[in-house]
Structure formats: C-alpha cells, structure tokens
Design an enzyme around this catalytic site. Structure first.
Site, PDB file in Angstrom:
ATOM      1  N   PRO A 287       1.103  -1.258  -0.108  1.00 34.61           N
ATOM      2  CA  PRO A 287       0.005   0.027   0.086  1.00 34.61           C
ATOM      3  C   PRO A 287       0.663   1.205  -0.123  1.00 34.61           C
ATOM      4  O   PRO A 287       1.348   1.841   1.198  1.00 34.61           O
ATOM      5  CB  PRO A 287      -0.770  -0.031   1.245  1.00 34.61           C
ATOM      6  CG  PRO A 287       0.026  -0.959   2.049  1.00 34.61           C
ATOM      7  CD  PRO A 287       0.802  -1.891   1.268  1.00 34.61           C
ATOM      8  N   ASP A 460       5.814   2.498   2.285  1.00 31.52           N
ATOM      9  CA  ASP A 460       4.956   1.418   2.563  1.00 31.52           C
ATOM     10  C   ASP A 460       3.884   1.670   3.889  1.00 31.52           C
ATOM     11  O   ASP A 460       4.454   1.456   4.863  1.00 31.52           O
ATOM     12  CB  ASP A 460       5.781   0.110   2.836  1.00 31.52           C
ATOM     13  CG  ASP A 460       4.940  -1.101   2.828  1.00 31.52           C
ATOM     14  OD1 ASP A 460       3.718  -1.322   3.129  1.00 31.52           O
ATOM     15  OD2 ASP A 460       5.453  -2.356   2.914  1.00 31.52           O
ATOM     16  N   HIS A 461       2.785   1.737   3.768  1.00 34.05           N
ATOM     17  CA  HIS A 461       1.804   2.032   5.010  1.00 34.05           C
ATOM     18  C   HIS A 461       1.686   1.047   5.868  1.00 34.05           C
ATOM     19  O   HIS A 461       1.356   1.201   7.000  1.00 34.05           O
ATOM     20  CB  HIS A 461       0.517   2.443   4.473  1.00 34.05           C
ATOM     21  CG  HIS A 461      -0.072   3.461   5.064  1.00 34.05           C
ATOM     22  ND1 HIS A 461       0.199   3.866   6.368  1.00 34.05           N
ATOM     23  CD2 HIS A 461      -0.985   4.628   4.686  1.00 34.05           C
ATOM     24  CE1 HIS A 461      -0.471   4.848   6.995  1.00 34.05           C
ATOM     25  NE2 HIS A 461      -0.955   5.537   5.693  1.00 34.05           N
ATOM     26  N   ARG A 462       2.069  -0.273   5.293  1.00 34.50           N
ATOM     27  CA  ARG A 462       2.208  -1.458   6.612  1.00 34.50           C
ATOM     28  C   ARG A 462       3.281  -1.154   7.541  1.00 34.50           C
ATOM     29  O   ARG A 462       3.169  -1.886   8.642  1.00 34.50           O
ATOM     30  CB  ARG A 462       2.323  -2.630   5.878  1.00 34.50           C
ATOM     31  CG  ARG A 462       1.259  -3.033   4.818  1.00 34.50           C
ATOM     32  CD  ARG A 462       1.703  -4.592   4.081  1.00 34.50           C
ATOM     33  NE  ARG A 462       2.845  -4.012   3.458  1.00 34.50           N
ATOM     34  CZ  ARG A 462       3.564  -5.115   2.426  1.00 34.50           C
ATOM     35  NH1 ARG A 462       2.977  -6.419   2.614  1.00 34.50           N
ATOM     36  NH2 ARG A 462       4.438  -4.898   2.023  1.00 34.50           N
ATOM     37  N   ILE A 463       4.257  -0.402   7.208  1.00 34.37           N
ATOM     38  CA  ILE A 463       5.588  -0.222   7.963  1.00 34.37           C
ATOM     39  C   ILE A 463       5.626   1.113   8.653  1.00 34.37           C
ATOM     40  O   ILE A 463       6.021   1.526   9.832  1.00 34.37           O
ATOM     41  CB  ILE A 463       6.808  -0.650   7.089  1.00 34.37           C
ATOM     42  CG1 ILE A 463       6.818  -1.827   6.775  1.00 34.37           C
ATOM     43  CG2 ILE A 463       8.034  -0.196   8.206  1.00 34.37           C
ATOM     44  CD1 ILE A 463       7.940  -2.248   5.754  1.00 34.37           C
TER      45      ILE A 463
END
Length: 488
Positions: A287, A460-463
């Site tokens: 994402p 990276d929006h997960r991180i």
C-alpha cells in the site's frame, strides 16, 4: 568418466538460463577459474567460469537454447582422461563385463544445485560419484570474486512513470563489452612520477599515476582523455569528467525513443520479465503513499562547487553523493524507514545500505553502497565512483547488486520537476529526487529567486505512518539545507 556441468542458479528468482555463447569447445583445456560460457539470466548477462580444471568433453546445450536450473549443459573430464567413446560402444562394453546399464547411468547422475554449491557434502555421502564441476559467474576481470545469487530486490523500474536513475555518471551496461567506452588498455608498468606515452597522433601523452590507475580501473583508453593539467597532463579529475561525459552519452541513448515499428511485438528479455513480475507484485501487495517536500539547495550547490574548486577530494563529489550521505544520517534518526516487511512482521535493519537506481539497456539495476551509516561523504563518493567504473566496463558482483535497505531514484539529469518511484520489495521506502531548479522563493518577506529541489518519498503504509514519513523528509531536508553537517 566425465564430470557434469549443470546450469547454476545465479539469482534468487532464476528458474532457467540461456546459453548466449560458448567460450570453450570440445577438446579445449579449461583451467580453474577460466571462463567457459556466457549465460543470460533474469538479471543480466553473466560470464561463467569453472572451479575445476580439465578438458571440455561434450556440449549438451547449444547456443541460444535454454535449460532449467540444475540441468546438465556440458561434460568435462580430467586433463589426463581418454577421449569419450560413443554411447553404443560404452553400452556393449558394460554388457560384456556384466554391468547393467542402470548402474552405468547411476554413476553419472546429474549434480544437484546443493552439491554444486557444496561439493564436499555429496562427495562424503556418495564416495563413488565424481565431484560435480561447479561454475560461478565471472565479472569483466578474472580477479573479480564469485557472485552470490542476486537478490530479487536488486531491480526497480516503473515504465509508466518513467522511473529512471539519472546519476550524472552512473548509467550502466552489464555486458562485458561496453558500447560507448574504449577497450581496456594493457596493464601498465608500476606507476612512475611522470610517464610520457606516445599518443595516436604522434604526440607525447603525460598523465599522473593516479589518472592512469583510474583509467585502467574504468577500462578506458587514457589516450582518449583530454588533459587539463600543466603541459596537457591528464589528471584524475580529467578521467572522472571523461567518464561522466561517456555515461551521459550512454544514458541519453538509453532514454531516447526505442526502435520498433507500430503494431510490432517484442519478446521480453529475462531481465524485463523479472522487472514486470517484481513491479506488479510491489504495486499489488504494497500500500503505497507519497510525501513531497521542497528543499532549498543553494548551500548544497555552494558546497559542491567549493569542494570541486579546492580539489580537497580526488573524486568529484556529485549531488547524488550528497543526497546519499544526507539519507544515511536521516535514516539513522528514523530507523523505521530503514526496514522491511517480512513474514507478517517488520525487520529494522542494523545497517544502512542505500541502492541507487541505474538505467541499463533493458531496464534498471540497483547498485548498493553498503554500510552508509559508517561512511564519510568522501568514502561514499569513492564507493559511488567504483560503481561508475564497474558500470563502464560491466562486471558488477552480486554483493554490489543486493542487500539494499533503502533506495534512491534520481531524475535530475532530465530536468524532471516531480515524480514518484515504485518501492522495491521488501523495503519500506524509496526516494524520488528531481532536478535543482531556479524558482521564486520568499525570504524575509521579500520575493527572490532560489535554487530548490523537489523530493518525493514513496512509503509502505504497513510499516510507516504518514507522520513518521513526514518527519523523516523534514530531517532529510534539514541536512541538505545545512550541508556542512555532511562533512563531519
């Protein structure tokens, strides 16, 4: 009995390889470490060499043909062995002595990849089976170390966004014979204080030992370099400038419209197939979100100009070197950006390994400057110049193309004012660097003209959350606007 040469796995994503050219033919003697074939992989065209010595007995895979990893591509026998006999005669002899054909075949089972990488393990388990001949990729010079498998994260591109690296001197061609660079000169004698060579026009060529060594490492003919020193003497700076001009020429040729008739179809190369898979995976799985900041670059421009004018460094410090150093400092303060998303978890890396995207004939590669958190600006510049030399003659090692924890894509050379890059899995971010432009700015309430540069981070929006990404870019901006801190 012949030893089997198998197709090695030269990258993590490689499933098969294609023989481009055999450098040895049946009956030729092969020394340990000698090149035997050129192979096309999913990352680059690699030259393979043998770990063993012997005589090439048979070629099983013709030029232009492909085979999966582990397939037998040739047979090699020891130097003192007799010529191989036709299969029919060998079978007849086996029948006469009471040996079964299956026993004969079992004695020559193909070597596995594990056995190739660790020949001693299979030899210990099966003493009667000959040790497989392992081959390794060979760089442009035989003294290059053996390459390890290239990380799939070593290639990055975004065809739709025109995501090309524009480092002033780092457009690479991995083939062994560069198109725009002269052939390497013969190895010179040990350096002398001053040496005169006979140039092609009959004049004497004067060059410093440092310039000669730099030209040799870059694989260029020093007689093609115009000297600016006393009496036309070629200096190290002249060699650097020559390299930069050559790389600029190559880069402009690379980004010019490609040949091809409308309506035609082009087959993807192994590298382009890997790029397509990796970038589709990145956009599908990661994402992305984007943050842009404008940086005042007047002080950075003055720093670069003063370093060049005073000649404190042997190498010319580029804007990309300055940006790499600033990123290393900012990543040290925001380590979550220097991370990867792996196995439903976040891995924060202990070292800052910055990859710089470089345009090649059929895509991009990502040469890596390792341990940037420990390197000074001068050391980063030297490391970048070594990669420039490698790009001129080919011969990157797998270590130089893998292990990046953060990436930079620079399009400043093309005058691009703003763009966004695609994240290289499994990294957390990539920085897109645009051109330094004269723009209107407000200083002390007054309108003025300033030199500014746009930078866009893809995260990276997960991180990474938006606030952390914004703070990281603000820290990076602070280092670039106060460049004297980069010299500490």
């Amino acid at each position: 009995m012949s030893n089997e040469i198998t197709m090695p796995k030269l990258s993590d994503t490689m499933e098969e390889g294609k023989i481009l050219r055999w450098l040895k033919h049946p009956g030729d003697k092969i020394a340990r470490g000698e090149a035997i074939a050129e192979v096309e992989t999913d990352k680059a065209d690699m030259v393979l060499e043998s770990f063993e010595e012997g005589v090439l007995d048979q070629i099983k895979l013709n030029e232009g043909e492909s085979a999966p990893v582990g397939a037998v591509i040739a047979l090699m026998k020891s130097a003192g062995a007799k010529e191989s006999k036709p299969q029919a005669k060998s079978d007849a002899k086996a029948a006469a002595t009471g040996e079964s054909k299956s026993r004969a075949q079992s004695d020559e089972k193909p070597a596995t990849l594990d056995a190739m990488e660790n020949p001693g393990a299979e030899a210990a388990a099966t003493p009667d089976v000959p040790k497989p001949v392992a081959i390794k990729p060979k760089a442009a010079e035989k003294k290059e170390p053996a390459r390890k498998p290239i990380s799939p994260a070593a290639v990055v591109t975004d065809g739709s966004a025109g995501d090309l690296h524009v480092h002033p001197a780092m457009s690479a061609n991995l083939s062994a014979a560069p198109t725009a660079i002269a052939a390497p000169p013969p190895r010179p004698e040990p350096p002398k204080p001053a040496v005169d060579d006979e140039a092609g026009d009959g004049h004497k060529l004067r060059a410093s030992p440092l310039a000669r060594r730099a030209a040799e490492e870059a694989g260029i003919d020093i007689t093609h370099v115009r000297g600016t020193g006393p009496d036309g003497r070629v200096t190290k700076r002249d060699v650097d400038n020559f390299l930069r001009e050559q790389q600029l020429f190559k880069f402009r040729r690379l980004v010019s419209p490609r040949e091809g008739a409308p309506g035609s179809r082009e087959e993807l190369s192994a590298m382009r197939k890997t790029i397509a898979k990796r970038m589709a995976l990145s956009k599908r799985e990661i994402p992305h979100f984007y943050v842009t900041v404008e940086v005042a670059m007047e002080d950075a421009v003055r720093l670069k100009d003063s370093l060049e004018a005073t000649e404190l460094f042997e190498e010319t410090v580029t804007y990309n070197d300055i940006i790499v150093k600033a990123c290393a400092l900012a990543l040290g303060r925001y380590p979550r950006i220097n991370a990867s998303y792996e196995d439903e978890g976040i891995v924060i890396h202990p070292n800052v390994n910055i990859g710089v995207a470089v345009a090649v004939e059929d895509g991009l590669i990502l040469p890596v400057i390792h341990g940037c958190e420990r390197l000074s600006l001068l050391e980063i510049s030297r490391a970048a110049h070594r990669l420039v030399a490698k790009s001129s003659r080919g011969g990157f090692t797998s270590d130089e193309l893998s292990g990046a924890t953060f990436s930079i894509s620079n399009m400043g050379m093309l005058g691009i004012e703003h763009f966004a890059a695609v994240i290289v899995p499994p990294q957390a971010a990539i920085l897109a660097v645009s051109a330094i432009k004269d723009r209107p700015v407000v200083r002390n309430g007054q309108l003025a003209v300033g030199k500014t540069m746009m930078m866009t981070g893809s995260f990276d929006h997960r991180i990474v959350d938006g606030v952390v990404a914004g703070r990281f870019l603000q820290e990076l901006k602070r280092f670039l606007e106060n460049p004297s801190s980069l010299l500490l």
